[in-house]
Design an enzyme around this catalytic site. Structure first.
Site, PDB file in Angstrom:
ATOM      1  CD  GLU A 250      -2.956   1.127   2.299  1.00 49.73           C
ATOM      2  OE1 GLU A 250      -3.761   2.058   2.401  1.00 49.73           O
ATOM      3  OE2 GLU A 250      -2.996   0.103   3.027  1.00 49.73           O
ATOM      4  CE  LYS A 266      -9.295   0.093   6.079  1.00 47.88           C
ATOM      5  NZ  LYS A 266      -9.007  -0.875   7.141  1.00 47.88           N
TER       6      LYS A 266
END
Length: 450
Positions: A250, A266
């Site tokens: 990420e 997410k």
């Protein structure tokens, strides 16, 4: 070596430099080792920092603007023109920020500060860098004209002297054990759901901590781990006897020119055992209303965080809910962009948005209060960020998930977490934490056991 900014080197020279540098107490490495997909456009490493900044817990809290000013002002004597025309990476600040720095930089959270074993921030200013351009296959050594004579002498020695490579082999002595039991973690999930019902928050990220005892050089563990689990935002940071091993997929903030981009994750599913099962799990993630809603909440939080330092009207969502697939998991990823307001430095933008909303929840301050109440462990570098603040006004940083911390006392810590929302199932949330990090722990336990 003269004053040439950069030169081509061959792979053998790059490897020889790497072996020497990796033994230094301030060695840093950006990217995954090895070849193949998901490893990013460049890898790079350095050591022998020209300057260092370490912030320990237990001292007076500093505002993010004050920390940013310390780092930015130290760059002034060494600034370089934009490096976009160069085929290699150049130097700058490289280091990590622990999640707990957020309790120092936010006055409303000062009452929740506590001492942690890791530094709140640890970074070095590096005036030489060896890098591998994966797109061309070429290797480079870049040296700043103001790099100290002693450092240049060490580099010359490393370039002409083969290294024995006698690093201690890595081994887990006692396997990873969870600090919380499964029922305790599920009870924490239920408590978050109660807070959501009461209107305290919309979402809170909960993690659990696993600890093992180990021996050997953590760099050996990172090399094996990042080769088996390649990601573009991996990094290894040695901070004296301590070390950070990050195989994060990420990105947090990337800044190039005045443009800021961020890519929150997410939504997670494990990879399937067969191609058919893999496609089914990916399709399930893409169609999940819960995961899409959770992702959208974090997108809104990050839009708000970025707007603090953005030119009015420039915060935009480029892409929502894209599928990204890695060795062990599928992820749901969105992409946000803005333009920095005049006078805002990259480090100020980074620290004002820290910690990343994808690992706190929303609203951020209340979520961080809930995390502090319910998690029995310190996160340290996990859920913090590894950052590279270039001399050319660029910045790259990750959200330090899939990130382990060697504490210098013979223990390695691994955390896994996920966002809890109103309809979260406690058992599913527990299993999601395992999906994310159990393959990493299993892999590390297998090193040296054959």
């Amino acid at each position: 070596m003269g004053t040439s900014a950069y030169k081509l080197i061959d792979q053998a020279t790059y490897t020889q430099l790497l072996t020497h540098a990796s033994a230094e107490s301030d060695f840093v490495y950006l990217g995954s080792v090895g070849g193949g997909e998901n490893r990013g456009a460049h890898t790079a490493f350095s050591a022998l920092a020209a300057d260092q900044l370490t912030l320990a817990s237990g001292t007076e809290p500093l505002a993010s603007a004050a920390i940013a000013e310390k780092l930015e002002s130290a760059l002034e004597p060494y600034r370089e023109p934009a490096a976009s025309i160069l085929p290699c990476l150049t130097g700058g600040w490289i280091g990590f920020i622990s999640y707990e720095l957020g309790y120092d930089t936010e006055p409303k959270l000062h009452r929740l500060r506590r001492d942690i074993p890791a530094p709140l921030l640890c970074a070095g200013l590096y005036l030489w860098l060896a890098s591998h351009n994966r797109s061309t296959g070429e290797y480079y050594l870049w040296v700043h004209p103001k790099c100290a004579a002693e450092t240049r002498s060490r580099l010359d020695h490393w370039l002409t002297t083969p290294c024995s490579g006698d690093a201690q082999p890595w081994k887990i002595l006692h396997p990873f054990r969870a600090r919380q039991s499964a029922p305790e973690f599920r009870a924490s999930v239920e408590q978050v759901r109660s807070y959501i019902t009461a209107g305290d928050c919309y979402q809170a990220n909960l993690s659990q901590d696993f600890t093992a005892t180990c021996s050997g050089d953590p760099w050996q563990a990172f090399k094996a781990l990042s080769d088996a689990n390649p990601t573009a935002h991996s990094a290894f940071i040695r901070a004296g006897r301590q070390a950070v091993l990050s195989v994060s997929p990420e990105r947090f903030l990337k800044i190039a020119g005045n443009t800021v981009t961020t890519s929150p994750i997410k939504g997670t599913r494990q990879r399937g055992a067969t191609p058919e099962e893999d496609v089914k799990l990916a399709d399930e993630l893409m169609a999940s209303e819960k995961d899409r809603a959770e992702n959208l909440m974090i997108v809104d939080l990050l839009r708000n965080d970025l707007s603090r330092n953005a030119t009015n009207g420039t915060v935009e969502v480029d892409r929502l809910f894209e599928l990204e697939s890695y060795r062990n998991v599928h992820h749901l990823v969105s992409h946000i962009r803005c333009e920095l307001a005049p006078g805002v430095t990259p480090m100020k933008a980074l620290l004002d948005a820290f910690p990343g909303g994808s690992i706190t929840g929303a609203p951020k301050i209340r979520a961080m209060e809930i995390i502090r109440e319910l998690e029995p462990h310190d996160r340290g570098p996990y859920c913090g960020s590894v950052f590279f603040r270039g001399l050319d006004d660029s910045l790259e940083s990750n959200i330090a998930i899939r990130t382990l911390f060697c504490d210098g006392e013979g223990k390695i810590h691994c955390c896994g977490g996920g966002g809890v929302v109103s309809d979260s199932d406690p058992e599913s949330e527990y299993q999601e934490t395992l999906t994310k990090v159990k393959p990493l722990m299993d892999y590390l336990e297998g090193i040296g056991s054959q």
